[in-house]
Design an enzyme around this catalytic site. Structure first.
Site, PDB file in Angstrom:
ATOM      1  N   ASP A 460      -0.536  -5.366   5.332  1.00 35.43           N
ATOM      2  CA  ASP A 460      -1.825  -4.722   5.564  1.00 35.43           C
ATOM      3  C   ASP A 460      -2.875  -5.835   5.657  1.00 35.43           C
ATOM      4  O   ASP A 460      -3.065  -6.575   4.700  1.00 35.43           O
ATOM      5  CB  ASP A 460      -2.134  -3.780   4.388  1.00 35.43           C
ATOM      6  CG  ASP A 460      -3.338  -2.903   4.652  1.00 35.43           C
ATOM      7  OD1 ASP A 460      -4.161  -3.257   5.508  1.00 35.43           O
ATOM      8  OD2 ASP A 460      -3.452  -1.855   3.977  1.00 35.43           O
ATOM      9  N   ARG A 462      -6.135  -5.438   6.405  1.00 35.29           N
ATOM     10  CA  ARG A 462      -7.512  -4.937   6.388  1.00 35.29           C
ATOM     11  C   ARG A 462      -8.338  -5.550   5.261  1.00 35.29           C
ATOM     12  O   ARG A 462      -7.808  -5.905   4.213  1.00 35.29           O
ATOM     13  CB  ARG A 462      -7.515  -3.412   6.233  1.00 35.29           C
ATOM     14  CG  ARG A 462      -7.039  -2.697   7.468  1.00 35.29           C
ATOM     15  CD  ARG A 462      -6.873  -1.225   7.248  1.00 35.29           C
ATOM     16  NE  ARG A 462      -5.772  -0.905   6.358  1.00 35.29           N
ATOM     17  CZ  ARG A 462      -5.398   0.316   6.044  1.00 35.29           C
ATOM     18  NH1 ARG A 462      -6.061   1.342   6.527  1.00 35.29           N
ATOM     19  NH2 ARG A 462      -4.379   0.533   5.237  1.00 35.29           N
TER      20      ARG A 462
HETATM   21  N1  GTP Z   1       1.159  -1.845  11.434  1.00 36.31           N
HETATM   22  C1  GTP Z   1       1.271  -0.534  11.451  1.00 36.31           C
HETATM   23  N2  GTP Z   1       0.164   0.197  11.319  1.00 36.31           N
HETATM   24  C2  GTP Z   1       0.284   1.532  11.312  1.00 36.31           C
HETATM   25  C3  GTP Z   1       1.519   2.175  11.480  1.00 36.31           C
HETATM   26  N3  GTP Z   1       1.310   3.508  11.463  1.00 36.31           N
HETATM   27  C4  GTP Z   1       0.003   3.682  11.280  1.00 36.31           C
HETATM   28  N4  GTP Z   1      -0.621   2.500  11.195  1.00 36.31           N
HETATM   29  C5  GTP Z   1      -2.032   2.202  10.971  1.00 36.31           C
HETATM   30  O1  GTP Z   1      -2.336   2.426   9.640  1.00 36.31           O
HETATM   31  C6  GTP Z   1      -3.699   2.706   9.528  1.00 36.31           C
HETATM   32  C7  GTP Z   1      -3.830   3.907   8.597  1.00 36.31           C
HETATM   33  O2  GTP Z   1      -3.495   3.484   7.342  1.00 36.31           O
HETATM   34  P1  GTP Z   1      -2.661   4.321   6.257  1.00 36.31           P
HETATM   35  O3  GTP Z   1      -1.939   3.344   5.419  1.00 36.31           O
HETATM   36  O4  GTP Z   1      -1.924   5.415   6.908  1.00 36.31           O
HETATM   37  O5  GTP Z   1      -3.595   5.037   5.440  1.00 36.31           O
HETATM   38  P2  GTP Z   1      -4.568   4.413   4.542  1.00 36.31           P
HETATM   39  O6  GTP Z   1      -5.768   4.696   5.337  1.00 36.31           O
HETATM   40  O7  GTP Z   1      -4.342   3.012   4.160  1.00 36.31           O
HETATM   41  O8  GTP Z   1      -4.385   5.218   3.196  1.00 36.31           O
HETATM   42  P3  GTP Z   1      -4.975   6.592   2.848  1.00 36.31           P
HETATM   43  O9  GTP Z   1      -6.419   6.361   2.620  1.00 36.31           O
HETATM   44  O10 GTP Z   1      -4.289   7.026   1.654  1.00 36.31           O
HETATM   45  O11 GTP Z   1      -4.698   7.470   4.008  1.00 36.31           O
HETATM   46  C8  GTP Z   1      -4.230   2.915  10.918  1.00 36.31           C
HETATM   47  O12 GTP Z   1      -4.937   1.760  11.320  1.00 36.31           O
HETATM   48  C9  GTP Z   1      -2.969   3.053  11.753  1.00 36.31           C
HETATM   49  O13 GTP Z   1      -3.138   2.569  13.069  1.00 36.31           O
HETATM   50  C10 GTP Z   1       2.667   1.367  11.640  1.00 36.31           C
HETATM   51  O14 GTP Z   1       3.770   1.846  11.773  1.00 36.31           O
HETATM   52  N5  GTP Z   1       2.501   0.037  11.611  1.00 36.31           N
END
Ligand code: GTP
Length: 588
Positions: A460, A462
């Site tokens: 991650d 971010r």
């Molecule tokens: N690298 C990668 N990113 C993904 C994948 N599927 C979704 N994403 C990205 O993950 C992000 C969403 O993050 P999540 O981890 O689902 O949710 P979160 O926002 O961290 O957590 P919550 O707040 O609990 O929903 C978005 O930017 C999506 O584009 C994947 O398979 N691989």
């Protein structure tokens, strides 16, 4: 089979090269006063109408010219169109009126090119190329002899870019004479074709997310320090979950346009203001409401969204009143003694997901989460519930989400409010290109975390500095020392809680996000009898039943084996604070 055009080999548009008879007719129409001369095409059409009726002649567009539109065109476009042609090439729009029938006829100014004569331009290009070549010879000589390049030599070419990065001047054809030799023509053709490197090399080079194949290799420069954000504009948008204010932000850390989707019904509805606890403050952007320049007009403020209430057709709108930082600080520190108990705004930090939100991908539940986030924020809230339930550790936070928790109906319901901060952090910060590549690895059996790692990324990537500054700009940062303000955070992700808290945002409660498919498991023993559902759950059930589709705003649940794996990976490998349902599930 048609040849595939690379961007660099795509033909440029030249008016003369592509002018058809229809173009010339339109040009004629635009540039000639009085009755239109019949062209071959119009004469034929007039003499033999297809439906036996005479065709109406084309009416001149003689409406008054819109000065705003003209200034927008002048400011935003460097292209010469036929319309410009009709008004002469001098760039003088004062000649517009000459084409109007009411204007006295005056001689039209002759079209005059704004460019230097071609011979002069070729000479300049040739000189620039010679200078760049001389410069690169000095640079390579200096490199081979490990001597520093003299400032004089390196500055002798005005068009030479950084070493290895060709500038437009060095890419330009060298000169009329030089370009005619077969060697030069070949070289010129090579420069116009796609990058000749082998595909495997390109794949490797295109691996890091920051590399753009067409724009060259970028540098990963992690911004440091606290970002500054500025809300550039906001507007009201009606959505399935009620009207929201969409705020667009610029910031000093990246060139992305992050968004804040603000739900704050007291700004728009008298009924919501009446139902809201007394003393509730509006969620407004401070940078947007600030005075941007001396003498800015009310219209400027209103157009960018710095107004109060709602704009209505025909009215002028009420601009907001700019306030100083000191005034905001005083307001943040003060407490209205008459303010009634209220619930803090519900906030979701949502990362962009083109696949989940726009095309309804069922690999993830991002579209559903965006919809669910906006729904939850907009729904009425019970004052006085769950304020003290926030426990930041994953284990302790495995309390049921408020959606599955019975609310005490003794608590008054007040209009919901809050924000979805929509961060352009596609693919958890690795970008869409890399996420697409990761999906292919996932199809080979790897989970989301491993796929990221295999591509050389973090699980991650971010960061939450910009999101925190946006919350601060909206007056929602709160103050831990004073024990006042802040937000309730809608997430299962412990990194979001920690990331925002580290940026100084006061988080009083974490509200869980339960996938709708898990929440609406009608076959589980607990939910098989509808009479066991309380009012809120029944309402939710009906809400669901009305919806169709997957993942898009206002839609229903996302489900599928890939989503199950994605959710499990988040819980088992990324510590997301939610329990996998224990009972065997069947489709609702
Ligand atoms: N690298 C990668 N990113 C993904 C994948 N599927 C979704 N994403 C990205 O993950 C992000 C969403 O993050 P999540 O981890 O689902 O949710 P979160 O926002 O961290 O957590 P919550 O707040 O609990 O929903 C978005 O930017 C999506 O584009 C994947 O398979 N691989």
């Amino acid at each position: 089979m048609p040849a595939v055009m690379s961007p660099s080999s795509a033909p440029t548009t030249h008016h003369s090269a592509y002018a058809t008879q229809a173009d010339l007719d339109i040009l004629n129409l635009l540039t000639t006063d009085g009755p239109k001369p019949a062209t071959a095409a119009t004469a034929a059409a007039a003499s033999a109408p297809a439906n036996g009726q005479r065709k109406k002649s084309v009416v001149r567009r003689d409406a008054g010219l819109d000065s705003l539109l003209l200034s927008a065109v002048l400011a935003g476009s460097d292209k010469i169109t036929r319309h410009h042609f009709g008004h002469g090439m001098t760039g003088a729009y004062s000649t517009c009126d000459q084409s109007r029938p009411s204007s006295p006829r005056q001689p039209r100014p002759l079209p005059r090119s704004q460019q230097a004569p071609r011979s002069q331009r070729l000479q300049a290009e040739s000189a620039a190329l010679a200078s760049a070549q001389a410069n690169s010879a000095i640079v390579s000589e200096a490199a081979s002899s490990s001597k520093p390049v003299s400032a004089e030599a390196s500055s002798s070419s005005s068009s030479a870019g950084p070493i290895g990065i060709p500038t437009p001047a060095t890419l330009a054809p060298p000169s009329h004479d030089l370009a005619t030799s077969p060697k030069e023509l070949k070289e010129r053709k090579r420069r116009m074709s796609v990058d000749p490197q082998p595909i495997s090399q390109l794949l490797q080079q295109a691996s890091p997310a920051h590399v753009n194949f067409f724009h060259g290799r970028g540098q990963v420069v992690k911004p440091t320090g606290r970002p500054t954000v500025k809300c550039m504009a906001r507007t009201r948008v009606p959505t399935p979950h009620g009207d929201i204010f969409l705020h667009l932000y610029h910031n000093t850390h990246d060139n992305k346009e992050h968004l804040a989707i603000v739900t704050d019904p007291i700004q728009l509805s008298a009924d919501a203001r009446r139902r809201a606890p007394k003393g509730r403050r509006e969620i407004r952007s401070r940078s947007l409401d600030a005075k941007w320049r001396e003498g800015e007009t009310d219209m400027e403020r209103i157009v960018r969204g710095a107004y109060v209430g709602r704009l209505t057709a025909g009215a002028e709108g009420v601009p907001s009143v700019p306030r100083s930082a000191a005034e905001y600080a005083a307001e943040d520190a003060s407490e209205d003694p008459d303010a009634e108990a209220d619930i803090l705004p519900l906030v979701r930090i949502h990362s962009e997901c083109f696949t989940g939100e726009t095309i309804g991908s069922m690999r993830c539940d991002c579209g559903e989460q965006l919809d669910e986030g906006m729904r939850r924020i907009a729904e009425d809230q019970h004052v006085g519930t769950a304020q003290d339930e926030y426990l930041p550790t994953p284990e302790a936070s495995r309390a049921p989400s408020p959606g599955t928790r019975g609310h005490s109906h003794s608590h008054p319901r007040v209009p919901g409010r809050g924000v979805v901060i929509y961060m352009r952090q596609e693919g958890r910060g690795i970008g869409l290109l890399e996420k697409i590549r990761a999906y292919n690895l996932q199809d080979l059996g790897h989970d989301t975390v491993n796929a990221n790692l295999m591509l050389g990324h973090g699980a991650d990537e971010r960061t939450y500095g910009v999101a925190a500054e946006i919350l601060r700009d909206l007056g929602l940062a709160g103050d831990e020392a004073l024990g006042r303000g802040g937000v309730r955070l809608l997430t299962n992700n412990p990194e979001k809680v920690e990331g925002l808290a580290a940026e100084g945002i006061r988080i009083t409660e974490r509200v869980g996000m339960v996938p709708r498919d898990w929440l609406c498991n009608h076959n589980s023993p607990k939910r098989s009898a509808r009479e066991l559902l309380d009012d809120e759950e029944l309402e939710y059930d009906e809400y669901r039943a009305r919806r169709a589709g997957v993942g898009l705003l206002g839609a229903t649940t996302t489900r599928g084996p890939e989503l199950e794996k994605y959710l499990r990976t988040k819980i088992e490998r990324m510590g997301h604070m939610i329990d996998i349902p224990e009972e065997p599930k069947a489709d609702a």
